[in-house]
Write a protein that holds these residues in place. Structure first.
Motif, PDB file in Angstrom:
ATOM      1  N   GLY A  43       0.693  -1.170   0.014  1.00 46.14           N
ATOM      2  CA  GLY A  43      -0.069  -0.140   0.000  1.00 46.14           C
ATOM      3  C   GLY A  43       0.706   1.178  -0.104  1.00 46.14           C
ATOM      4  N   ARG A  44       2.170   1.191  -0.179  1.00 44.91           N
ATOM      5  CA  ARG A  44       2.803   2.433  -0.200  1.00 44.91           C
ATOM      6  C   ARG A  44       2.985   2.789  -1.590  1.00 44.91           C
ATOM      7  N   ILE A  45       3.124   4.178  -1.868  1.00 47.97           N
ATOM      8  CA  ILE A  45       3.083   4.905  -3.094  1.00 47.97           C
ATOM      9  C   ILE A  45       4.469   4.864  -3.469  1.00 47.97           C
ATOM     10  N   ILE A  46       4.707   4.097  -4.690  1.00 41.72           N
ATOM     11  CA  ILE A  46       6.016   4.299  -5.362  1.00 41.72           C
ATOM     12  C   ILE A  46       5.858   4.634  -6.770  1.00 41.72           C
ATOM     13  N   GLY A  47       7.025   4.873  -7.305  1.00 44.56           N
ATOM     14  CA  GLY A  47       7.016   5.321  -8.718  1.00 44.56           C
ATOM     15  C   GLY A  47       7.905   6.197  -9.142  1.00 44.56           C
ATOM     16  N   TYR A  48       8.038   6.607 -10.351  1.00 47.41           N
ATOM     17  CA  TYR A  48       8.804   7.556 -11.070  1.00 47.41           C
ATOM     18  C   TYR A  48       8.714   8.942 -10.272  1.00 47.41           C
ATOM     19  N   ASP A  49       7.609   9.600 -10.124  1.00 41.44           N
ATOM     20  CA  ASP A  49       7.361  10.672  -9.507  1.00 41.44           C
ATOM     21  C   ASP A  49       7.993  10.699  -8.023  1.00 41.44           C
ATOM     22  N   VAL A  50       7.649   9.537  -7.235  1.00 42.27           N
ATOM     23  CA  VAL A  50       8.052   9.584  -6.083  1.00 42.27           C
ATOM     24  C   VAL A  50       9.340   9.527  -5.758  1.00 42.27           C
ATOM     25  N   ASP A  51      10.213   8.979  -6.649  1.00 42.90           N
ATOM     26  CA  ASP A  51      11.699   9.072  -6.487  1.00 42.90           C
ATOM     27  C   ASP A  51      12.399  10.254  -6.754  1.00 42.90           C
ATOM     28  N   MET A  52      11.635  11.034  -7.758  1.00 42.80           N
ATOM     29  CA  MET A  52      12.014  12.453  -8.210  1.00 42.80           C
ATOM     30  C   MET A  52      11.622  13.333  -6.902  1.00 42.80           C
ATOM     31  N   ALA A  53      10.427  13.060  -6.228  1.00 44.40           N
ATOM     32  CA  ALA A  53      10.072  14.039  -5.071  1.00 44.40           C
ATOM     33  C   ALA A  53      11.013  13.795  -3.792  1.00 44.40           C
ATOM     34  N   LYS A  54      11.584  12.542  -3.649  1.00 46.68           N
ATOM     35  CA  LYS A  54      12.519  12.338  -2.577  1.00 46.68           C
ATOM     36  C   LYS A  54      13.677  13.002  -3.012  1.00 46.68           C
ATOM     37  N   ARG A  55      14.132  13.116  -4.062  1.00 48.44           N
ATOM     38  CA  ARG A  55      15.226  13.426  -4.473  1.00 48.44           C
ATOM     39  C   ARG A  55      15.079  15.247  -4.215  1.00 48.44           C
ATOM     40  N   MET A  56      14.103  15.596  -4.738  1.00 51.15           N
ATOM     41  CA  MET A  56      13.630  17.148  -4.614  1.00 51.15           C
ATOM     42  C   MET A  56      13.534  17.588  -3.007  1.00 51.15           C
ATOM     43  N   ALA A  57      13.095  16.882  -2.087  1.00 53.31           N
ATOM     44  CA  ALA A  57      13.086  17.151  -0.928  1.00 53.31           C
ATOM     45  C   ALA A  57      14.375  17.098  -0.380  1.00 53.31           C
ATOM     46  N   VAL A 235      26.714  11.695 -11.434  1.00 50.17           N
ATOM     47  CA  VAL A 235      25.749  11.126 -10.554  1.00 50.17           C
ATOM     48  C   VAL A 235      24.647  10.219 -11.330  1.00 50.17           C
ATOM     49  N   GLY A 236      24.177  10.661 -12.597  1.00 52.28           N
ATOM     50  CA  GLY A 236      23.320   9.809 -13.350  1.00 52.28           C
ATOM     51  C   GLY A 236      22.212   9.604 -12.950  1.00 52.28           C
ATOM     52  N   PHE A 237      21.584  10.233 -11.857  1.00 44.40           N
ATOM     53  CA  PHE A 237      20.308  10.228 -11.327  1.00 44.40           C
ATOM     54  C   PHE A 237      19.065   9.845 -12.156  1.00 44.40           C
ATOM     55  N   TYR A 238      18.963  10.733 -13.288  1.00 42.68           N
ATOM     56  CA  TYR A 238      17.719  10.848 -14.180  1.00 42.68           C
ATOM     57  C   TYR A 238      18.090   9.565 -15.211  1.00 42.68           C
ATOM     58  N   ASP A 239      19.246   9.158 -15.770  1.00 43.50           N
ATOM     59  CA  ASP A 239      19.163   8.111 -16.367  1.00 43.50           C
ATOM     60  C   ASP A 239      19.110   6.902 -15.766  1.00 43.50           C
ATOM     61  N   ASN A 240      19.457   6.895 -14.294  1.00 39.48           N
ATOM     62  CA  ASN A 240      18.928   5.636 -13.475  1.00 39.48           C
ATOM     63  C   ASN A 240      17.367   5.649 -13.397  1.00 39.48           C
ATOM     64  N   LEU A 241      16.938   6.661 -13.070  1.00 43.57           N
ATOM     65  CA  LEU A 241      15.383   6.901 -12.782  1.00 43.57           C
ATOM     66  C   LEU A 241      14.694   6.309 -14.252  1.00 43.57           C
ATOM     67  N   ASN A 242      15.135   6.683 -15.309  1.00 44.35           N
ATOM     68  CA  ASN A 242      14.265   6.185 -16.719  1.00 44.35           C
ATOM     69  C   ASN A 242      14.725   4.748 -16.878  1.00 44.35           C
ATOM     70  N   GLN A 243      15.865   4.117 -16.282  1.00 49.38           N
ATOM     71  CA  GLN A 243      16.032   2.741 -16.385  1.00 49.38           C
ATOM     72  C   GLN A 243      15.109   2.017 -15.467  1.00 49.38           C
ATOM     73  N   LYS A 244      15.264   2.509 -14.441  1.00 50.82           N
ATOM     74  CA  LYS A 244      14.238   1.686 -13.416  1.00 50.82           C
ATOM     75  C   LYS A 244      12.913   1.475 -13.635  1.00 50.82           C
ATOM     76  N   TRP A 245      12.152   2.831 -14.027  1.00 51.25           N
ATOM     77  CA  TRP A 245      10.868   2.886 -14.331  1.00 51.25           C
ATOM     78  C   TRP A 245      10.284   2.805 -15.769  1.00 51.25           C
ATOM     79  N   LEU A 246      11.129   3.344 -16.891  1.00 53.47           N
ATOM     80  CA  LEU A 246      10.445   3.529 -18.115  1.00 53.47           C
ATOM     81  C   LEU A 246      11.084   2.413 -18.944  1.00 53.47           C
ATOM     82  N   ARG A 247      11.914   1.684 -18.712  1.00 60.23           N
ATOM     83  CA  ARG A 247      12.679   0.737 -19.750  1.00 60.23           C
ATOM     84  C   ARG A 247      11.504  -0.209 -20.061  1.00 60.23           C
ATOM     85  N   ASP A 248      11.380  -0.693 -21.412  1.00 57.48           N
ATOM     86  CA  ASP A 248      10.472  -1.461 -21.779  1.00 57.48           C
ATOM     87  C   ASP A 248      10.744  -2.785 -22.246  1.00 57.48           C
TER      88      ASP A 248
END
Ligand code: ARG
Length: 248
Positions: A43-57, A235-248
């Protein structure tokens, strides 16, 4: 007038200053739009936007508070101050942009079609016939695209993307229109062997974080934050994020 005093007042009123004072970033999002925001088995909220929000905070040095908000009230929630920012896979549209501001796009998507297997159609045009039923979610760009591309087919909208997509699976509808990343994931899971993905994008849709109007300090911070996470290949944060969530 004292221009310098005006600048100080602007900063005092800035959402960014309020976040820092409060020690917490409040983010409106509507779980259900995989892979950007969804609930895991616990029931925890996860995802691309959540990882980005964590980094932002983290970069702001504050705590993160995710506020699940129904899509049809998400802009109102922002405008009335229930949250600081919408990070919810929101397409930057000219109509929304009349009411709220957007940071620069962080991802670009488009609408695609999940179609019942076995239908002779190969394009949206082939599906635009009175005998076909097209489903989508209420109040999203998928609905706008559906109304634009389907003038003859029957259109039915649902409160959630999951309910809409389920209609095609159970055979009550012929096709589902929604953002491509969602459709790719749906295809690789529930849709496997049952649906066909017409994956040529029908629209061009940059996704952006939304904030209230009249806040140049916050907008400036967000766009510089975005450039940093996107372009910093060390650091590669964005590329890692895309790899993690958007790779098809
Ligand atoms: N990109 C689409 C739009 O802006 C769908 C976003 C839906 N997001 C969500 N978290 N349910 O209309």
């Amino acid at each position: 007038a004292n221009l310098f005093a005006d600048d100080i007042n602007l900063w005092k009123k800035s959402t960014l200053n309020q976040i820092l004072q409060r020690g917490e970033l409040q983010v409106c999002l509507e779980p259900g739009y995989m892979p950007f925001e969804m609930k895991d088995k616990k029931g925890r909220i996860i995802g691309y936007d959540v990882d980005m929000a964590k980094r932002m905070a983290k970069d702001m040095g504050v705590k993160l508070n995710l506020l699940p908000t129904a899509w049809d009230g998400i802009i109102a929630a922002l405008v009335t101050g229930k949250c600081d920012i919408i990070m919810s896979g929101m397409t930057i549209t000219q109509q929304r942009n009349l009411k709220i501001n957007f940071a620069d796009p962080y991802v670009v998507v488009g609408q695609t079609i999940l179609m019942k297997k076995g239908l002779p159609a190969k394009t949206a045009k082939d599906l635009d016939k009175p005998e076909y039923t097209i489903v989508t979610k209420l109040g999203v760009t998928g609905e706008i695209a559906t109304k634009k591309f389907f003038k003859n087919a029957k259109i039915v909208t649902f409160e959630t993307e999951a309910d809409a997509a389920a209609e095609v699976l159970n055979g009550k509808a012929d096709a589902f229109v929604y953002d491509q990343p969602y459709n790719i994931l749906f295809m690789s899971d529930k849709g496997k062997g049952k649906l066909v993905h017409l994956d040529a994008p029908l629209t061009y849709e940059p996704l952006g974080w939304a904030i209230r109007k009249g806040d140049p300090d916050f907008l400036n911070w967000l766009n510089n934050f975005l450039r940093q996470v996107k372009e910093d290949k060390v650091v590669g944060f964005y590329d890692n994020l895309n790899q993690k969530w958007l790779r098809d």
